[in-house]
Design a protein around this motif. Structure first.
Motif, short mmCIF file in Angstrom:
data_model
loop_
_atom_site.label_atom_id
_atom_site.label_comp_id
_atom_site.label_asym_id
_atom_site.label_seq_id
_atom_site.Cartn_x
_atom_site.Cartn_y
_atom_site.Cartn_z
N GLN A 202 -1.52 8.82 22.31
CA GLN A 202 -1.99 7.65 22.97
C GLN A 202 -1.37 6.35 22.61
N TYR A 203 -1.08 6.37 21.04
CA TYR A 203 -0.55 5.28 20.75
C TYR A 203 0.75 5.03 21.32
N VAL A 204 1.53 6.27 21.44
CA VAL A 204 3.02 6.13 21.95
C VAL A 204 3.02 5.62 23.51
N PHE A 205 2.10 6.33 24.44
CA PHE A 205 1.77 5.98 25.72
C PHE A 205 1.17 4.69 25.92
N GLY A 206 0.47 4.15 24.94
CA GLY A 206 -0.13 2.82 25.01
C GLY A 206 0.75 1.84 24.82
N ARG A 211 -1.72 -1.04 29.92
CA ARG A 211 -1.96 -2.48 30.80
C ARG A 211 -3.36 -2.53 30.70
N HIS A 212 -4.17 -1.63 30.98
CA HIS A 212 -5.51 -1.99 31.23
C HIS A 212 -6.39 -1.37 30.03
N ARG A 213 -6.76 -2.39 29.17
CA ARG A 213 -7.68 -1.96 28.38
C ARG A 213 -9.04 -1.40 28.65
N ILE A 214 -9.40 -0.36 27.61
CA ILE A 214 -10.59 0.29 27.86
C ILE A 214 -11.84 -0.39 27.61
N ALA A 215 -11.69 -0.83 26.19
CA ALA A 215 -12.90 -1.62 25.43
C ALA A 215 -12.30 -2.44 24.83
N PRO A 216 -11.97 -3.74 25.63
CA PRO A 216 -11.17 -5.02 25.00
C PRO A 216 -12.19 -5.47 23.83
N ARG A 217 -13.40 -5.38 23.91
CA ARG A 217 -14.19 -5.93 22.95
C ARG A 217 -14.39 -5.29 21.63
N VAL A 218 -13.89 -3.67 21.85
CA VAL A 218 -14.06 -2.80 20.41
C VAL A 218 -12.80 -2.60 19.97
N SER A 219 -11.82 -2.28 20.81
CA SER A 219 -10.39 -2.05 20.26
C SER A 219 -9.27 -2.55 21.20
N PRO A 220 -8.86 -3.61 21.37
CA PRO A 220 -7.58 -4.21 21.89
C PRO A 220 -6.49 -3.04 22.33
N ASN A 221 -6.37 -2.03 21.36
CA ASN A 221 -5.43 -1.41 21.31
C ASN A 221 -5.49 -0.27 22.33
N LYS A 222 -6.71 0.11 22.78
CA LYS A 222 -6.86 1.29 23.45
C LYS A 222 -6.71 1.06 24.93
N THR A 223 -5.88 1.67 25.70
CA THR A 223 -5.71 1.24 26.97
C THR A 223 -5.78 2.69 27.86
N GLY A 266 -14.81 9.17 18.89
CA GLY A 266 -14.95 9.07 17.32
C GLY A 266 -14.00 7.68 17.17
N GLY A 267 -13.01 7.84 17.52
CA GLY A 267 -11.78 6.67 17.12
C GLY A 267 -12.62 5.19 17.55
N LEU A 268 -13.10 5.30 19.02
CA LEU A 268 -13.64 4.14 19.46
C LEU A 268 -14.94 3.70 18.71
N VAL A 269 -15.82 4.85 18.19
CA VAL A 269 -16.93 4.57 17.43
C VAL A 269 -16.95 3.88 16.14
N MET A 270 -15.70 4.37 15.47
CA MET A 270 -15.36 3.76 14.14
C MET A 270 -14.74 2.54 14.27
N ALA A 271 -14.23 2.20 15.42
CA ALA A 271 -13.47 0.78 15.75
C ALA A 271 -14.67 -0.13 15.97
N ALA A 272 -15.61 0.31 16.61
CA ALA A 272 -16.74 -0.54 16.74
C ALA A 272 -17.27 -1.12 15.47
N ILE A 273 -17.45 -0.12 14.49
CA ILE A 273 -17.93 -0.64 13.08
C ILE A 273 -16.74 -1.59 12.48
#
Lengths: 315, 200
Positions: A202-206, A211-223, A266-273
């Protein structure tokens, strides 16, 4: 007991360390080619991550090769360090001290001893029932009622994620799958491999196509690009490795897809914290990656789900 | 040997990450002054110092505590080389002991609040720091901010919890000419409070 002479183990380890060699070479080439400051910083961070991966893979492989006990000790240690990072970030108060002593020095070791002595019944309820009730009881006896529910929930949550959930990874060694006797360590290897590959891919493809962020307010690196590419690739690899598991190819596909998806959440939840607490990483223990919890955030969700799916359908 | 073991153990338990806003210099004698919330405070600072500074740095501590018991006495006198102050020995005697240590080229660790607080507020400073600054104008006064130590080992607790501690060494300050005691102590306290870094 896992054996180095087991050809399956040899092939899997060969694959992992082969991939690391390849990643190291690519990293060095990219380091030479990087022309802008931004690119150099990205490549430097990537190479730092690759260097840390060498160490993590070596430690995990050694633990796996000792058979059960090494893996249990390793994951107990990871739980302890993750709990430490979580509690540090979560802002405990002085009044929590006694409950925290119990969390660190009683609940955590006992949970892993239960894995070690193969006591599934107590393993599965020790933290969700007994420790769950004990924590608020201790806090109530101490008598500081400020933020009572928040403080209780924080410690319960920390233990559930960092200890209970993570302990399901080495607990895979307890499963007795017909026709798969004495090879349960391969399941642990498979889980960790697919979860971590999904993260890495996911990191490499990102980085390549994001381009398009999934949850910009939680984790800006997840696309979306990173997510789809990483999950699909990890699923493909997980499927291709079906021969090392008790699963048929389609079952392996479903399992690895599930692990990758749940791991993402899981990564998303832990990023929200982290986001809420205003930090980028849980710690600084692993160069390039952050803390232990930054590295195993996906595993906290994937491990219990993978464990129970495997137990339900295959034991 | 024992000192290195104790320092290593303290770093392991507190997981303390130390940051220096001004790089430490070995040549000058210094007075490190910090906020105080835990019995683990001084050993955390002491353990975070580079070894060559550490052997020249002595905590200022209460004599009645460090003279109680053979182990404590040995560790206090031989390992930490604590400057032991009698609680009822009077201000002059205490100042004399501290300035003597500075004159010998050693550095000191002091907690100007005088007592352990709750870790949330930094109490007003007592005048010891001012008296030291007047008695030895050459000594560098280095503010140190300790965070999370009250969570590692709060007042009254005996088992440390491995919460990750942070400590920050700030830029040295000096007593300005004609600065009043109140103004200086206020400024020194502000320097410690200002080192309150966001969680890393």
């Amino acid at each position: 007991m896992t054996n180095l002479r087991d050809p399956v183990i040899q092939q899997l380890l060969g694959g992992v360390f082969g991939a690391l060699v390849l990643a190291t070479i690519v990293g060095q080439i990219l380091g030479r080619a990087a022309s802008s400051d931004g690119a150099r910083a990205t490549v430097a961070n990537m190479n730092q991550r690759i260097a840390a991966w060498w160490i993590m893979c070596a430690v995990f492989s050694l633990a796996l090769l000792t058979g059960g006990i090494g893996s249990i000790v390793l994951f107990a240690l990871l739980s302890f360090l993750a709990l430490r990072e979580f509690i540090t970030l979560a802002d405990s108060t002085r009044a929590d001290h006694r409950a925290l002593v119990i969390a660190f020095f009683v609940a955590t070791p006992v949970q892993y001893v239960l894995v070690g002595v193969n006591w599934y019944g107590l393993f599965s309820i020790f933290i969700p029932v007994y420790v769950f009730l004990l924590i608020p009881a201790i806090l109530a006896v101490i008598g500081d009622t400020r933020d009572f529910l928040r403080r209780t929930a924080t410690i319960q949550w920390a233990l559930t994620i960092c200890v209970y959930a993570i302990s399901h990874a080495p607990a895979l060694l307890l499963l007795e799958i017909p026709g798969y006797e004495n090879r349960e360590a391969l399941l642990l290897f498979y889980l960790v491999l697919v979860v971590q590959l999904s993260d890495v891919l996911q990191y490499v493809f990102g980085k390549l196509f994001g381009r398009h962020r999934i949850a910009p307010r939680v984790s800006p690196n997840k696309t979306w690009e990173g997510f789809v590419g990483g999950v699909l690739c990890a699923t493909a690899i997980g499927t291709a490795l079906w021969w090392a598991t008790p699963f048929a190819p389609l079952e392996a596909a479903a399992m690895s897809l599930t692990i990758a998806l749940v791991g993402f959440l899981g990564g998303l939840v832990m990023a929200a914290i982290k986001r809420d607490r205003g930090v980028k990483d849980y710690g600084t223990l692993i160069p390039g990656h952050g803390g232990v919890l930054d590295r195993i955030d996906s595993l906290t969700f994937a491990a219990p789900v993978f464990f129970h799916l495997t137990r339900f359908f295959f034991q | 040997m024992l000192a290195a073991l104790i320092a290593g153990f303290a770093r392991l338990v507190t997981g303390a990450t130390a940051s220096w806003l001004v790089e430490p210099q070995t040549a000058r004698r210094r007075v490190y002054f910090a906020n105080h919330s835990s019995h683990a405070d001084f050993v955390t600072i002491w353990a975070a110092l580079p070894p060559d500074l550490r052997i020249r740095t002595r905590p200022v501590a209460a004599a009645d505590y460090w003279r109680g018991g053979a182990v404590r006495r040995h560790v206090g006198e031989k390992v930490f080389r604590a400057v032991l102050i009698e609680r009822d020995g009077g201000r002059e005697a205490a100042l004399e002991l501290m300035t003597a240590a500075l004159a010998a080229g050693d550095s000191l660790i002091i907690f100007p609040e005088g007592t352990r607080g709750d870790g949330l507020q930094v109490a007003p400073f007592r005048s010891g720091l001012y008296n030291l600054a007047r008695a030895d104008p050459e000594a560098e006064l280095v503010p140190v901010r300790l965070q999370n130590l009250n969570r590692v080992l709060p007042k009254g607790a005996s088992i440390p919890v491995p919460v990750i501690a942070r400590l920050t060494f700030g830029a040295p300050l000096a007593l300005a000419p004609a600065e009043t005691r109140e103004a200086f102590l206020e400024r020194a306290r502000d320097a410690v409070v200002a080192l309150d870094v966001a969680p890393a």
